[in-house]
Design an enzyme around this catalytic site. Structure first.
Site, mmCIF file in Angstrom:
data_model
loop_
_atom_site.group_PDB
_atom_site.id
_atom_site.type_symbol
_atom_site.label_atom_id
_atom_site.label_comp_id
_atom_site.label_asym_id
_atom_site.label_seq_id
_atom_site.Cartn_x
_atom_site.Cartn_y
_atom_site.Cartn_z
ATOM 1 N N ALA A 37 28.231 60.174 7.761
ATOM 2 C CA ALA A 37 29.304 59.607 7.214
ATOM 3 C C ALA A 37 30.485 60.399 6.962
ATOM 4 O O ALA A 37 30.937 61.305 7.854
ATOM 5 C CB ALA A 37 28.822 58.694 6.005
ATOM 6 N N CYS A 38 31.039 60.461 5.887
ATOM 7 C CA CYS A 38 32.272 61.066 5.611
ATOM 8 C C CYS A 38 31.902 62.745 5.434
ATOM 9 O O CYS A 38 33.284 63.250 5.257
ATOM 10 C CB CYS A 38 32.933 60.599 4.256
ATOM 11 N N SER A 39 30.988 63.071 5.399
ATOM 12 C CA SER A 39 30.800 64.436 5.335
ATOM 13 C C SER A 39 30.165 64.862 6.618
ATOM 14 O O SER A 39 29.859 66.050 6.746
ATOM 15 C CB SER A 39 29.369 64.700 4.315
ATOM 16 N N SER A 41 35.163 61.520 7.967
ATOM 17 C CA SER A 41 35.078 63.071 7.884
ATOM 18 C C SER A 41 36.234 63.666 8.411
ATOM 19 O O SER A 41 36.202 64.945 7.947
ATOM 20 C CB SER A 41 33.989 63.429 8.751
#
Length: 373
Positions: free
Chosen positions: A155-157, A334
């Site tokens: 995901a966002c990481s 990300s």
């Protein structure tokens, strides 16, 4: 001992933009249509009338003023409320591949490298266009890179997790140079009919070139001093879209097949965890928050970033210490922290320290401490 260096970064920014006023106008037109079409059910109490949004509400809640998108017409059509991105034939490059090639070429040019110098590609992003063949292998072929490639999703990481994978590959000798690419088409999984989240995301693609320190000029790029990854399971940010959807027709079209979140819980739970992760990571490297020149934080919410920076530094951060790009780009998943790094790194002097930190669904947190060479 081999150490990893970030030698170049690249960015693809879609030319189309939507500002808050335009987004609100389309959303409110959709709300009026919905309430009119469901007037009888609303009157009987069988469904709830939708409430309009406002540009001032969006900016206060998030700090976002506009966003770049792959397609604006579909998003701003009250009868559609999602981007129009036509399928491409199997003999054509995918949208994510096209985005990635632009960003990768800029990263290579910035580093003074060619594709012949690279032997691995990692595509790390929240959502991929298809399950297989891997988008990363398509990007590898489009660029003409020999070696290996793979996709990953945290995901966002994703970008910072991808960075650690690149560091590992370079430092253990698996690869001499790795491109980490994050082609984020966040508009594709955003519910533009949800007042609480329709404004959150934008589209963009970043690329980072990671190389061996011995191959990079002494005054070029950033030494990667260390990486730290943290995950903690949570349902507060979720997207249930997947290949099993057709196995239960009752779920088709449901809101949970797009981005959903419990925003207040995320803010409350993730912010302290991120600050603790950064502080612990710095301590493990015998560094202090006072030694940081810059924090390139995940660009999801301005209030969250300000709180995290305050907890790390023990005071409010200046705009120079914690630069913001989400006012222009919105949340690009990300890619956000990497866009901030790409746009706000060239003024650092030799020896200056910084941390690239992303966080999001999972929960997941990735911290990368770097030093200007």
């Amino acid at each position: 001992m081999i150490k990893a260096v970030i030698s170049g970064t690249g960015l693809y920014t879609p030319p189309a933009t939507i500002d808050n006023e335009e987004l609100v106008e389309a959303f409110n037109a959709y709300v009026a249509l919905y309430n009119e079409r469901h007037a009888d059910e609303i009157a009987r109490g069988e469904c709830v009338a939708l409430e309009p949004s406002a540009s001032a509400f969006i900016e206060k809640a998030s700090g976002i003023k506009r966003r770049h998108v792959i397609d604006r017409e579909g998003i701003l059509d009250p009868e559609r409320m999602c981007p129009s991105i036509p399928d491409r034939g199997n003999d054509q490059p995918s949208v994510q591949c096209d985005m990635a090639v632009v960003a990768c070429n800029e990263a290579l040019a910035q580093a003074g490298r060619t594709v012949a110098d690279v032997d691995a590609v990692i595509v790390a992003c929240s959502n991929l266009q298809r399950a297989y063949p891997a988008v990363s292998i398509e990007v590898q072929a489009a660029l003409g890179i020999q070696g290996f490639a793979y996709d990953m999703n945290v995901a966002c990481s994703s970008a910072t997790f991808g960075l650690q994978a690149a560091v590992n590959a370079v430092e253990n000798g698996t690869a001499k140079a790795v491109l980490v690419v994050s082609p984020e088409i966040c508009s594709g999984h955003l519910n533009f009919t949800d007042r609480d989240s329709h404004f959150i995301f934008g589209d963009a693609c970043t690329a980072i070139l990671v190389e061996r320190d011995s191959d990079v000029e002494a005054n070029q790029g950033f030494d990667i001093l260390g990486t730290r990854l943290v995950t903690q399971y949570s349902n507060n940010i979720r997207n249930n879209f997947g290949f099993l959807n057709r196995g239960d027709e009752s779920g088709i079209g449901k809101p949970d097949k797009l981005f959903i979140q419990q925003g207040r819980k995320v803010f409350k739970e993730v912010s302290p965890l991120v600050a603790e992760t950064i502080q612990g990571h710095l301590s493990s490297l015998s560094l202090t928050p006072e030694s940081l020149r810059r924090m390139w934080l995940h660009q999801a919410n301005l209030n969250m970033n300000q709180l995290i920076a305050r907890r790390v530094l023990g005071r409010d951060a200046t705009a120079e210490e914690a630069p913001v790009i989400l006012d222009e780009y919105a949340n690009t998943s990300s890619a956000g922290s990497i866009i901030a790094f790409h746009k706000h790194k060239d003024d650092l002097a030799t020896g200056d320290l910084g941390v690239i930190c992303s966080f999001g669904a999972g929960y997941s947190i990735g911290s990368v401490v770097v030093r200007r060479r």
